[in-house]
Scaffold this motif. Structure first.
Motif, PDB file in Angstrom:
ATOM      1  N   ASN A 240       0.848  -1.188   0.000  1.00 15.13           N
ATOM      2  CA  ASN A 240       0.000   0.000   0.000  1.00 15.13           C
ATOM      3  C   ASN A 240       0.887   1.242   0.000  1.00 15.13           C
ATOM      4  O   ASN A 240       1.524   1.569   0.998  1.00 15.13           O
ATOM      5  N   MET A 241       0.907   1.927  -1.130  1.00 18.76           N
ATOM      6  CA  MET A 241       1.821   3.056  -1.283  1.00 18.76           C
ATOM      7  C   MET A 241       1.376   4.285  -0.493  1.00 18.76           C
ATOM      8  O   MET A 241       2.202   5.090  -0.079  1.00 18.76           O
ATOM      9  N   GLN A 242       0.074   4.435  -0.282  1.00 18.99           N
ATOM     10  CA  GLN A 242      -0.393   5.546   0.550  1.00 18.99           C
ATOM     11  C   GLN A 242       0.117   5.390   1.982  1.00 18.99           C
ATOM     12  O   GLN A 242       0.546   6.355   2.621  1.00 18.99           O
ATOM     13  N   SER A 243       0.060   4.164   2.493  1.00 16.71           N
ATOM     14  CA  SER A 243       0.539   3.882   3.844  1.00 16.71           C
ATOM     15  C   SER A 243       2.040   4.139   3.946  1.00 16.71           C
ATOM     16  O   SER A 243       2.517   4.740   4.921  1.00 16.71           O
ATOM     17  N   LEU A 244       2.810   3.693   2.937  1.00 17.83           N
ATOM     18  CA  LEU A 244       4.260   3.911   2.938  1.00 17.83           C
ATOM     19  C   LEU A 244       4.589   5.394   2.864  1.00 17.83           C
ATOM     20  O   LEU A 244       5.455   5.890   3.602  1.00 17.83           O
ATOM     21  N   GLU A 245       3.895   6.128   1.998  1.00 17.15           N
ATOM     22  CA  GLU A 245       4.190   7.549   1.847  1.00 17.15           C
ATOM     23  C   GLU A 245       3.864   8.318   3.127  1.00 17.15           C
ATOM     24  O   GLU A 245       4.585   9.249   3.506  1.00 17.15           O
ATOM     25  N   LYS A 246       2.802   7.940   3.805  1.00 15.67           N
ATOM     26  CA  LYS A 246       2.455   8.608   5.066  1.00 15.67           C
ATOM     27  C   LYS A 246       3.561   8.421   6.098  1.00 15.67           C
ATOM     28  O   LYS A 246       3.952   9.361   6.808  1.00 15.67           O
ATOM     29  N   LEU A 247       4.099   7.192   6.186  1.00 12.65           N
ATOM     30  CA  LEU A 247       5.183   6.935   7.129  1.00 12.65           C
ATOM     31  C   LEU A 247       6.440   7.723   6.760  1.00 12.65           C
ATOM     32  O   LEU A 247       7.147   8.231   7.643  1.00 12.65           O
ATOM     33  N   LEU A 248       6.726   7.815   5.452  1.00 13.21           N
ATOM     34  CA  LEU A 248       7.893   8.586   5.010  1.00 13.21           C
ATOM     35  C   LEU A 248       7.738  10.064   5.356  1.00 13.21           C
ATOM     36  O   LEU A 248       8.677  10.704   5.853  1.00 13.21           O
TER      37      LEU A 248
END
Length: 518
Positions: A240-248
């Motif tokens: 899930n790229m939205q989840s990864l981007e939020k963490l970044l």
């Protein structure tokens, strides 16, 4: 959910993954099944405590009762009351090469799977749908085996030393140069164990003050390596790229807890093919995020190297990307190459650093010479450097087998997880009683399968996992599909409530997850 991505900016090919939602009735019945098993488990434990039933599980001695328990209570309860009922579905001993067909030693249990007795009979020609023999190099005859036998007579079986002492052979140097060429990177290093390649090298790359962003379904070796490193670990939802981007974003905006200092390093951990889900990493999007937020990328290609891409060079080639965009390229030789060990590839500075600071390099015994020769010969075959097109034909055959097998299972009405190009094919079983039943029924029909349950999967997502091989002929696959269809009807496993509609060849925004419906 059926995820379809075909974005002209990032994706150069359609990307189709299916994860059909568990039917509500099936989920409820699965929980009820585990509830009934748990109740009977407590009843049997009560009977064992009062000596009504013989207690065969490991327990503390009477004089140890006041000590801290050696055995975790729930884990031990699960093992003796749930796992033991279907223990015969695992650890089945085979006595042949794990190729397209295997021979298996027959065993029986007279005490409900606590112990097994071998009958002396060998079950011949079982179609092997469980081994990671993706390109069919697990053979007992052929060029790879002849080359390995020749090296065995010259070098012997073992090295008896580490690479930094007396265990660095010319064959190891040759292998590493070949791996670097195969991957398209500056340098590479080989290790004797695939699991240790992850668990011992991640601590050498990151430590305290660093941040690891790890996919929630990463392999246990990645999880262990991350924990041993001492770095802070944060988990993002699977693929899930939205989840990864939020963490970044959060990592860059807020920095380290309490001090708010910037993280020393941010390392993203992902796999090429996820071995329990059959899904393929959304690598173009991961690389785009990695570049945008100036982080590092660690890619585990254990299951994807050799199995994906037009020439078998893994998920990077599959998406038409540059190896330079991946900071650490890790993979294993245990699957597509029919051997053992693992590798890490990347820039020369990275590999030189790992040669000095990696625990696997400093303390572990070197790869066995015959194993090294098996890898070299099979890799040259894949690259076409043996003067034939056998390797390329195997890669193409695996892709054809994968698409055919997945399509037929979906047409039958099974719930199948993963990407349409993934040779790992999970077929959902759900209920605990059907885990053992499916494995036994398939073995009765001379089909060897791997069944998987908790804790390797979520408790209600038990499954059978098929691993396809280029060595499987169409006749073998048709035989297996016929028996799977029959067992599916017998055990009522055809849970799918819809057929997937054809791909819609139109661009989507790369951050959007589309869903197709009936």
């Amino acid at each position: 959910l059926n995820h379809i991505v075909h974005n002209g900016g990032l994706y150069k090919r359609p990307f189709n993954e299916a994860f059909e939602e568990t039917p509500m009735l099936v989920a409820v019945l699965t929980y009820v099944g585990y509830g009934v098993l748990t109740l009977f488990g407590y009843l049997r434990d009560f009977m064992r405590q009062w000596k009504i039933e013989k207690c065969q599980n490991a327990t503390e001695r009477e004089e140890q009762k006041d000590f801290v328990p050696l055995y975790q209570d729930f884990e031990n309860f699960y093992n003796r009351n749930l796992y033991m009922r279907i223990r015969d579905s695992w650890n089945r001993p085979i006595c042949s090469v794990p190729g397209a067909k295997v021979d298996m030693m027959e065993r029986v249990s007279h005490d409900y799977n606590w112990t097994f007795t071998y009958t002396g009979r060998v079950i011949k020609d079982i179609i092997n749908m469980g081994s990671y023999n993706y390109l069919g190099f697990a053979q007992k005859a052929g060029t790879c085996q002849e080359a390995a036998a020749k090296v065995l007579s010259q070098y012997g079986a073992g090295v008896c030393s580490t690479r930094q002492e007396m265990g660095n052979l010319d064959k190891h140097e040759e292998l590493e140069k070949l791996v670097a060429r195969f991957l398209g990177v500056e340098s590479a290093m080989a290790y004797g164990m695939g699991f240790a390649t992850n668990s011992m090298n991640i601590p050498a790359l990151v430590g305290k003050g660093c941040l690891i962003l790890s996919d929630e379904l990463n392999h246990a070796s990645l999880v262990l390596g991350a924990r041993l490193s001492g770095a802070t670990i944060r988990i993002f939802k699977h693929n899930n790229m939205q989840s990864l981007e939020k963490l970044l974003k959060d990592a860059i905006v807020h920095g380290q807890p309490r001090t708010r200092r910037p993280w020393k390093k941010i390392l993203i951990l992902v796999e090429g093919i996820y071995s329990m889900e059959g899904s393929i990493v959304r690598l173009p999007e991961v690389i785009a995020l990695k570049k945008k937020y100036k982080s590092y990328l660690y890619l585990d290609e254990a299951h994807s190297i050799g199995a994906l891409g037009p020439s078998g060079r893994g998920v990077v080639e599959y998406f038409g990307l540059s190896p330079e965009d991946v900071d650490v390229m890790m993979g294993t030789f245990t699957k597509s190459f029919g051997a053992a060990g693992g590798y890490i590839g990347g820039k020369k500075e990275l590999i030189d650093y790992l040669r000095t600071y990696s625990h696997s390099a400093v303390y572990a015994t070197s790869l066995s010479p015959p194993v090294v020769e098996q890898i070299i010969t099979s890799m040259k075959c894949i690259m076409g450097e043996d003067g034939t097109n056998v390797g390329k034909a195997r890669v193409q055959q695996l892709a054809e087998n994968t698409r055919y097998f997945r399509r037929r299972l979906k047409e039958m009405g099974f719930i199948i997880y993963g990407n349409e190009d993934s040779p790992v094919v999970p077929l959902m079983l759900y209920m605990p009683a059907k885990i053992g039943a499916f494995g036994r029924e398939m073995l009765k029909r001379n089909i060897g399968v791997v069944v998987v349950g908790f804790p390797a999967t979520p408790i209600i997502e038990s499954r059978a996992r098929f691993c396809l091989s280029a060595a499987h002929t169409k006749e073998m696959l048709d035989t297996a599909l016929k028996e799977i269809n029959e067992v599916g009807d017998l055990l009522q496993l055809k849970y799918s409530r819809h057929r997937l509609v054809p791909l819609l060849d139109r661009p989507f925004d790369e951050t959007t997850y589309e869903e197709t419906e009936d």
